[in-house]
Design a protein around this motif. Structure first.
Motif, PDB file in Angstrom:
ATOM      1  N   ALA A 123     -24.895  61.350  -7.446  1.00  0.00           N
ATOM      2  CA  ALA A 123     -25.705  60.108  -8.053  1.00  0.00           C
ATOM      3  C   ALA A 123     -26.251  60.688  -9.372  1.00  0.00           C
ATOM      4  CB  ALA A 123     -26.581  59.627  -7.110  1.00  0.00           C
ATOM      5  N   LEU A 124     -26.744  61.828  -9.476  1.00  0.00           N
ATOM      6  CA  LEU A 124     -27.298  62.539 -10.395  1.00  0.00           C
ATOM      7  C   LEU A 124     -26.434  62.631 -11.702  1.00  0.00           C
ATOM      8  CD1 LEU A 124     -29.676  65.441  -8.884  1.00  0.00           C
ATOM      9  CD2 LEU A 124     -30.540  63.174 -10.132  1.00  0.00           C
ATOM     10  N   LEU A 125     -24.994  63.004 -11.383  1.00  0.00           N
ATOM     11  CA  LEU A 125     -24.209  63.356 -12.348  1.00  0.00           C
ATOM     12  C   LEU A 125     -23.812  61.794 -12.686  1.00  0.00           C
ATOM     13  CD1 LEU A 125     -22.010  65.176 -13.656  1.00  0.00           C
ATOM     14  CD2 LEU A 125     -20.587  64.620 -11.852  1.00  0.00           C
ATOM     15  N   ARG A 126     -23.713  60.758 -12.088  1.00  0.00           N
ATOM     16  CA  ARG A 126     -23.344  59.570 -12.592  1.00  0.00           C
ATOM     17  C   ARG A 126     -24.394  58.953 -13.392  1.00  0.00           C
ATOM     18  NH1 ARG A 126     -21.313  56.797  -6.925  1.00  0.00           N
ATOM     19  NH2 ARG A 126     -19.171  57.766  -6.894  1.00  0.00           N
ATOM     20  N   LEU A 127     -25.581  59.210 -13.199  1.00  0.00           N
ATOM     21  CA  LEU A 127     -26.736  58.865 -14.123  1.00  0.00           C
ATOM     22  C   LEU A 127     -26.483  59.632 -15.538  1.00  0.00           C
ATOM     23  CD1 LEU A 127     -30.258  58.399 -12.045  1.00  0.00           C
ATOM     24  CD2 LEU A 127     -29.075  56.908 -13.694  1.00  0.00           C
ATOM     25  N   LYS A 128     -26.230  60.652 -15.401  1.00  0.00           N
ATOM     26  CA  LYS A 128     -26.228  61.595 -16.603  1.00  0.00           C
ATOM     27  C   LYS A 128     -25.066  60.997 -17.385  1.00  0.00           C
ATOM     28  CE  LYS A 128     -27.005  66.450 -18.190  1.00  0.00           C
ATOM     29  NZ  LYS A 128     -27.206  67.806 -17.661  1.00  0.00           N
ATOM     30  N   GLN A 129     -23.954  60.893 -16.847  1.00  0.00           N
ATOM     31  CA  GLN A 129     -22.777  60.282 -17.453  1.00  0.00           C
ATOM     32  C   GLN A 129     -23.240  59.035 -18.298  1.00  0.00           C
ATOM     33  OE1 GLN A 129     -20.107  60.405 -14.362  1.00  0.00           O
ATOM     34  NE2 GLN A 129     -19.178  62.380 -14.855  1.00  0.00           N
ATOM     35  N   TYR A 179     -25.928  58.051 -19.244  1.00  0.00           N
ATOM     36  CA  TYR A 179     -26.830  58.186 -20.329  1.00  0.00           C
ATOM     37  C   TYR A 179     -25.842  59.084 -21.534  1.00  0.00           C
ATOM     38  CZ  TYR A 179     -30.907  58.063 -17.348  1.00  0.00           C
ATOM     39  OH  TYR A 179     -31.845  57.591 -16.443  1.00  0.00           O
ATOM     40  N   THR A 180     -25.014  59.478 -21.359  1.00  0.00           N
ATOM     41  CA  THR A 180     -24.228  60.224 -22.331  1.00  0.00           C
ATOM     42  C   THR A 180     -23.316  59.073 -23.073  1.00  0.00           C
ATOM     43  OG1 THR A 180     -23.935  62.270 -21.267  1.00  0.00           O
ATOM     44  CG2 THR A 180     -22.083  61.912 -22.644  1.00  0.00           C
ATOM     45  N   ARG A 181     -22.881  58.368 -22.051  1.00  0.00           N
ATOM     46  CA  ARG A 181     -22.076  57.118 -22.776  1.00  0.00           C
ATOM     47  C   ARG A 181     -22.943  56.273 -23.969  1.00  0.00           C
ATOM     48  NH1 ARG A 181     -19.947  56.827 -17.588  1.00  0.00           N
ATOM     49  NH2 ARG A 181     -21.306  55.232 -17.045  1.00  0.00           N
ATOM     50  N   ALA A 182     -24.132  56.326 -23.578  1.00  0.00           N
ATOM     51  CA  ALA A 182     -25.069  55.301 -24.283  1.00  0.00           C
ATOM     52  C   ALA A 182     -25.732  56.124 -25.342  1.00  0.00           C
ATOM     53  CB  ALA A 182     -26.329  55.026 -23.607  1.00  0.00           C
ATOM     54  N   GLY A 183     -25.201  57.714 -25.662  1.00  0.00           N
ATOM     55  CA  GLY A 183     -25.531  58.485 -26.708  1.00  0.00           C
ATOM     56  C   GLY A 183     -26.689  59.479 -26.450  1.00  0.00           C
ATOM     57  N   TRP A 184     -27.163  59.430 -25.393  1.00  0.00           N
ATOM     58  CA  TRP A 184     -28.285  60.263 -24.925  1.00  0.00           C
ATOM     59  C   TRP A 184     -28.018  61.598 -24.368  1.00  0.00           C
ATOM     60  CZ3 TRP A 184     -33.102  58.985 -21.737  1.00  0.00           C
ATOM     61  CH2 TRP A 184     -33.944  57.987 -22.326  1.00  0.00           C
ATOM     62  N   ARG A 185     -28.736  62.445 -24.938  1.00  0.00           N
ATOM     63  CA  ARG A 185     -28.533  63.974 -24.253  1.00  0.00           C
ATOM     64  C   ARG A 185     -29.994  64.252 -23.811  1.00  0.00           C
ATOM     65  NH1 ARG A 185     -29.369  68.686 -26.227  1.00  0.00           N
ATOM     66  NH2 ARG A 185     -29.658  68.064 -28.278  1.00  0.00           N
ATOM     67  N   ASP A 216     -32.584  70.467 -20.856  1.00  0.00           N
ATOM     68  CA  ASP A 216     -32.229  71.093 -19.700  1.00  0.00           C
ATOM     69  C   ASP A 216     -33.245  71.208 -18.580  1.00  0.00           C
ATOM     70  OD1 ASP A 216     -29.773  72.123 -20.999  1.00  0.00           O
ATOM     71  OD2 ASP A 216     -30.690  73.821 -21.606  1.00  0.00           O
ATOM     72  N   ASP A 217     -34.623  70.567 -18.993  1.00  0.00           N
ATOM     73  CA  ASP A 217     -35.648  70.773 -18.122  1.00  0.00           C
ATOM     74  C   ASP A 217     -35.829  69.410 -17.489  1.00  0.00           C
ATOM     75  OD1 ASP A 217     -36.582  69.688 -20.678  1.00  0.00           O
ATOM     76  OD2 ASP A 217     -38.448  70.485 -20.558  1.00  0.00           O
ATOM     77  N   GLU A 218     -34.899  68.647 -17.665  1.00  0.00           N
ATOM     78  CA  GLU A 218     -35.075  66.878 -17.327  1.00  0.00           C
ATOM     79  C   GLU A 218     -34.082  66.707 -16.370  1.00  0.00           C
ATOM     80  OE1 GLU A 218     -36.693  64.365 -21.040  1.00  0.00           O
ATOM     81  OE2 GLU A 218     -34.870  65.587 -21.528  1.00  0.00           O
ATOM     82  N   LEU A 219     -34.445  65.828 -15.216  1.00  0.00           N
ATOM     83  CA  LEU A 219     -33.496  65.269 -14.251  1.00  0.00           C
ATOM     84  C   LEU A 219     -33.253  63.917 -14.944  1.00  0.00           C
ATOM     85  CD1 LEU A 219     -34.231  66.827 -10.899  1.00  0.00           C
ATOM     86  CD2 LEU A 219     -32.062  67.197 -12.336  1.00  0.00           C
ATOM     87  N   PRO A 220     -32.125  63.312 -14.754  1.00  0.00           N
ATOM     88  CA  PRO A 220     -31.782  61.866 -15.234  1.00  0.00           C
ATOM     89  C   PRO A 220     -32.510  60.971 -14.249  1.00  0.00           C
ATOM     90  CG  PRO A 220     -30.061  62.736 -14.206  1.00  0.00           C
ATOM     91  CD  PRO A 220     -30.831  63.963 -14.137  1.00  0.00           C
ATOM     92  N   ASP A 221     -32.759  60.911 -13.115  1.00  0.00           N
ATOM     93  CA  ASP A 221     -33.305  60.122 -12.308  1.00  0.00           C
ATOM     94  C   ASP A 221     -34.965  60.034 -12.105  1.00  0.00           C
ATOM     95  OD1 ASP A 221     -33.482  62.478 -10.845  1.00  0.00           O
ATOM     96  OD2 ASP A 221     -33.406  61.420  -8.751  1.00  0.00           O
ATOM     97  N   HIS A 222     -35.530  60.789 -12.952  1.00  0.00           N
ATOM     98  CA  HIS A 222     -37.036  60.813 -13.018  1.00  0.00           C
ATOM     99  C   HIS A 222     -37.408  59.354 -13.358  1.00  0.00           C
ATOM    100  CE1 HIS A 222     -41.245  61.033 -14.216  1.00  0.00           C
ATOM    101  NE2 HIS A 222     -41.319  62.317 -13.424  1.00  0.00           N
ATOM    102  N   LEU A 223     -38.295  58.450 -12.995  1.00  0.00           N
ATOM    103  CA  LEU A 223     -38.442  57.246 -13.407  1.00  0.00           C
ATOM    104  C   LEU A 223     -38.839  56.976 -14.606  1.00  0.00           C
ATOM    105  CD1 LEU A 223     -38.879  54.225 -12.697  1.00  0.00           C
ATOM    106  CD2 LEU A 223     -41.037  54.806 -11.590  1.00  0.00           C
ATOM    107  N   ALA A 224     -39.614  57.946 -15.261  1.00  0.00           N
ATOM    108  CA  ALA A 224     -40.131  57.816 -16.586  1.00  0.00           C
ATOM    109  C   ALA A 224     -38.821  57.860 -17.791  1.00  0.00           C
ATOM    110  CB  ALA A 224     -41.121  59.092 -16.998  1.00  0.00           C
TER     111      ALA A 224
END
Length: 223
Positions: free
Chosen positions: A105-111, A113-119, A122-130
């Motif tokens: 699920a984390l990998l899918r979230l990160k993907q 974001y990547t498709r939308a141009g986000w990067r 290294d100290d962030e997880l993609p599922d933090h609510l903020a």
């Protein structure tokens, strides 16, 4: 990021004010560091322009935060979000716990974001609510879908913060007010999570660490 200068665009299922609400909520759910006073003032400005059900809880929080010493607010943040699993701000934890499925699920979230141009850093997880809220502010259509997908976890977090008497419960109340009313199956999902908790299998999260021991997120938009 200056949300007062952001262009609000209506996307299917969203209103023009949704990006402003989600960005303000994101600012208030990030760790209260040395820049928090500036974020607090900006979020308060934006909150005053939002619909009353969304604005009222946000202004309740900004009033409390403005009257609280910065060090005390930081201590409360760590005690709430880092030391209480039931107040975990990492949304995939509620559905998957510390299991292999959460890593996927984390990998899918990160993907996403990547498709939308986000990067992410290294100290962030993609599922933090903020982080999810800030993404929703920049991509309302996809972001709204992510928030609705994790609605059960959001509501469980809101209830946990409410039970703790946490001021951040007001921010979660505001988040909920931006989303459609809970459907029957969502209510059941919230009740089931509350009764059973997330899965407990303790494997399969590499390269992601357990949310309890992660550093505080640094939220600043697309990298």
């Amino acid at each position: 990021m200056n949300i007062l200068k952001k262009k609000a665009a209506r996307t299917a299922g969203t209103e023009p004010w949704h990006p402003y609400a989600w960005q303000a909520q994101s600012l208030l759910l990030a760790y209260p560091d040395e820049n928090f006073a500036q974020r607090l003032a900006l979020a308060g400005q934006v909150a005053s322009t939002l619909p009353e059900p969304v604005a009222r809880p946000l202004l309740r929080f900004t009033t409390h935060a403005a009257q609280t010493a910065a060090a005390d607010l930081a201590i409360a943040y760590v005690a709430t979000f880092d030391h209480r699993k039931r107040c975990c701000p990492y949304l995939t934890y509620y559905a998957h716990g510390d299991t292999r499925k959460r890593g996927t699920a984390l990998l899918r979230l990160k993907q996403t974001y990547t498709r939308a141009g986000w990067r992410l850093g290294d100290d962030e997880l993609p599922d933090h609510l903020a982080v999810v809220l800030e993404f929703a502010a920049t991509d309302p259509g996809t972001g709204a879908q992510l928030l609705i997908e994790h609605r059960a976890g959001l509501e469980l977090l809101r209830l946990a913060l409410q039970d703790e008497g946490s001021p951040w419960a007001s921010v979660l109340e505001s988040v909920s007010a931006t989303l459609p009313a809970l459907a029957g199956d969502e209510r059941e999902a919230v009740a089931r999570l509350a009764a059973q908790g997330p899965p407990e299998e303790q494997v399969g999260l590499d390269p992601y660490a357990s949310p309890v021991f992660l550093p505080d997120p640094v939220v600043g938009g697309p990298r």
